[in-house]
Scaffold this motif. Structure first.
Motif, mmCIF file in Angstrom:
data_model
loop_
_atom_site.group_PDB
_atom_site.id
_atom_site.type_symbol
_atom_site.label_atom_id
_atom_site.label_comp_id
_atom_site.label_asym_id
_atom_site.label_seq_id
_atom_site.Cartn_x
_atom_site.Cartn_y
_atom_site.Cartn_z
ATOM 1 N N SER A 254 -11.066 26.193 -10.523
ATOM 2 C CA SER A 254 -11.262 27.596 -10.131
ATOM 3 C C SER A 254 -10.348 28.460 -10.994
ATOM 4 O O SER A 254 -9.365 27.977 -11.549
ATOM 5 C CB SER A 254 -10.953 27.824 -8.653
ATOM 6 O OG SER A 254 -9.585 27.552 -8.375
ATOM 7 N N VAL A 255 -10.693 29.713 -11.106
ATOM 8 C CA VAL A 255 -9.868 30.689 -11.827
ATOM 9 C C VAL A 255 -9.383 31.703 -10.810
ATOM 10 O O VAL A 255 -10.184 32.379 -10.161
ATOM 11 C CB VAL A 255 -10.644 31.401 -12.945
ATOM 12 C CG1 VAL A 255 -9.773 32.461 -13.614
ATOM 13 C CG2 VAL A 255 -11.132 30.399 -13.994
ATOM 14 N N ASP A 256 -8.054 31.803 -10.683
ATOM 15 C CA ASP A 256 -7.464 32.738 -9.730
ATOM 16 C C ASP A 256 -6.516 33.678 -10.472
ATOM 17 O O ASP A 256 -5.317 33.456 -10.528
ATOM 18 C CB ASP A 256 -6.715 31.959 -8.638
ATOM 19 C CG ASP A 256 -6.067 32.884 -7.622
ATOM 20 O OD1 ASP A 256 -6.507 34.042 -7.508
ATOM 21 O OD2 ASP A 256 -5.110 32.448 -6.945
ATOM 22 N N PHE A 257 -7.088 34.714 -11.060
ATOM 23 C CA PHE A 257 -6.303 35.792 -11.653
ATOM 24 C C PHE A 257 -6.421 36.956 -10.675
ATOM 25 O O PHE A 257 -7.217 37.880 -10.854
ATOM 26 C CB PHE A 257 -6.830 36.190 -13.027
ATOM 27 C CG PHE A 257 -6.749 35.104 -14.080
ATOM 28 C CD1 PHE A 257 -5.998 33.962 -13.873
ATOM 29 C CD2 PHE A 257 -7.425 35.235 -15.280
ATOM 30 C CE1 PHE A 257 -5.911 32.976 -14.846
ATOM 31 C CE2 PHE A 257 -7.347 34.254 -16.254
ATOM 32 C CZ PHE A 257 -6.595 33.119 -16.043
ATOM 33 N N ALA A 258 -5.631 36.888 -9.591
ATOM 34 C CA ALA A 258 -5.786 37.814 -8.472
ATOM 35 C C ALA A 258 -4.906 39.042 -8.589
ATOM 36 O O ALA A 258 -5.009 39.962 -7.769
ATOM 37 C CB ALA A 258 -5.489 37.093 -7.163
ATOM 38 N N SER A 259 -4.034 39.069 -9.587
ATOM 39 C CA SER A 259 -3.180 40.247 -9.789
ATOM 40 C C SER A 259 -2.956 40.461 -11.283
ATOM 41 O O SER A 259 -1.844 40.378 -11.782
ATOM 42 C CB SER A 259 -1.845 40.088 -9.054
ATOM 43 O OG SER A 259 -1.172 38.921 -9.485
ATOM 44 N N ILE A 260 -4.053 40.724 -11.983
ATOM 45 C CA ILE A 260 -3.988 40.983 -13.422
ATOM 46 C C ILE A 260 -3.179 42.250 -13.658
ATOM 47 O O ILE A 260 -3.390 43.261 -12.976
ATOM 48 C CB ILE A 260 -5.407 41.111 -14.003
ATOM 49 C CG1 ILE A 260 -6.074 39.721 -14.007
ATOM 50 C CG2 ILE A 260 -5.385 41.698 -15.408
ATOM 51 C CD1 ILE A 260 -7.511 39.731 -14.437
#
Length: 201
Positions: free
Chosen positions: A103-109
Motif C-alpha cells: 500500500s502507499v500511505d502518503f497521508a501528509s504530503i
C-alpha cells in the motif's frame, strides 16, 4: 549483495543523517522516527519485505525534518506499507523504479512539495493514498499543498486493490493517465472520479 535479515527500527529525534551505501534487501520493516532528519540515503536498496515507514513528526505534533529531497533510486518492491509522512520541508519525493507495493500511505504530503515521482508503479495490493498536509484557516476553509501541479508517473498503474485517494492539492492541474488501470478495489474498472482535487474511489 548486502541484506539485513531483520527489522531496521530507529526512533530517535537526534538522528539527522541516515546512510546505508550497500544495503540491498531488508527482510523485515524499515522504520525511522526522527524530527531532525537532514539526509536519507539508500542508493542500492531494491526490496523491503515488510513496511517502509519514515516519519518526521516533532514532539509538538508538527511536521519536522530539514530534508528537502528524498530519492530511493533502486527500490523496486515493498511488500508491506510504504509510508513517508510529516517531512515539513520536503520539495521532491522520488521512487523512480518502484513497481509494486502492499500500500502507499502518503497521508501528509508537505505543503511545499513540488515533485512527486512514481513513474514505474504498476501494482498496489491495498490502498493508494496521496493526501496533502493542510492548515485550517477556520472551521470552513483550509490550505493544502500549493506547489504540486502534476504527478510524475502513475500512468503505469494496472492494479489498485484498495481505494485510490488524491486530496487537498490546491493547484493540481492534471491527473495521471490511467488508461492501463484494470482493477480498482474489488472490481475491475470501477473508477469514479469525484474531483481532480479531491478523491478517487
Amino acid at each position: 549483495t548486502l541484506s539485513l535479515h531483520d527489522a531496521l527500527p530507529i526512533c530517535n529525534n537526534q538522528v539527522a543523517y541516515v546512510q546505508f551505501d550497500n544495503l540491498e534487501t531488508i527482510d523485515g520493516n524499515i522504520i525511522f522516527r526522527t524530527s531532525s532528519l537532514q539526509s536519507f540515503e539508500f542508493p542500492k536498496l531494491t526490496t523491503v519485505v515488510k513496511d517502509f515507514d519514515l516519519q518526521c513528526l516533532t514532539s509538538d505534533g508538527e511536521p519536522g525534518g530539514e530534508i528537502t529531497s528524498l530519492r530511493i533510486p533502486e527500490l523496486t518492491k515493498v511488500n508491506g506499507r510504504l509510508g513517508v509522512n510529516n517531512l515539513g520541508k520536503m520539495i521532491s519525493l522520488e521512487f523512480p523504479k518502484l513497481q509494486e507495493v502492499g500500500s502507499v500511505d502518503f497521508a501528509s504530503i508537505p505543503i511545499p512539495l513540488e515533485t512527486l515521482s512514481l513513474p514505474e508503479l504498476s501494482v498496489v495490493n491495498g490502498d493508494l493514498n496521496l493526501v496533502s498536509s493542510y492548515i485550517a484557516s477556520d472551521a470552513f476553509t483550509s490550505t493544502g499543498n500549493n506547489k504540486l501541479q502534476e504527478i510524475d508517473g502513475l500512468s503505469n498503474l494496472s492494479i489498485v486493490k484498495g481505494t485510490l485517494t488524491i486530496s487537498k492539492f490546491q493547484v493540481l492541474k492534471k491527473l495521471p493517465d490511467w488508461s492501463k488501470l484494470e482493477q480498482l478495489g474489488g472490481d475491475r474498472k470501477s473508477t469514479r472520479l469525484n474531483s481532480s482535487h479531491d478523491q478517487i474511489t
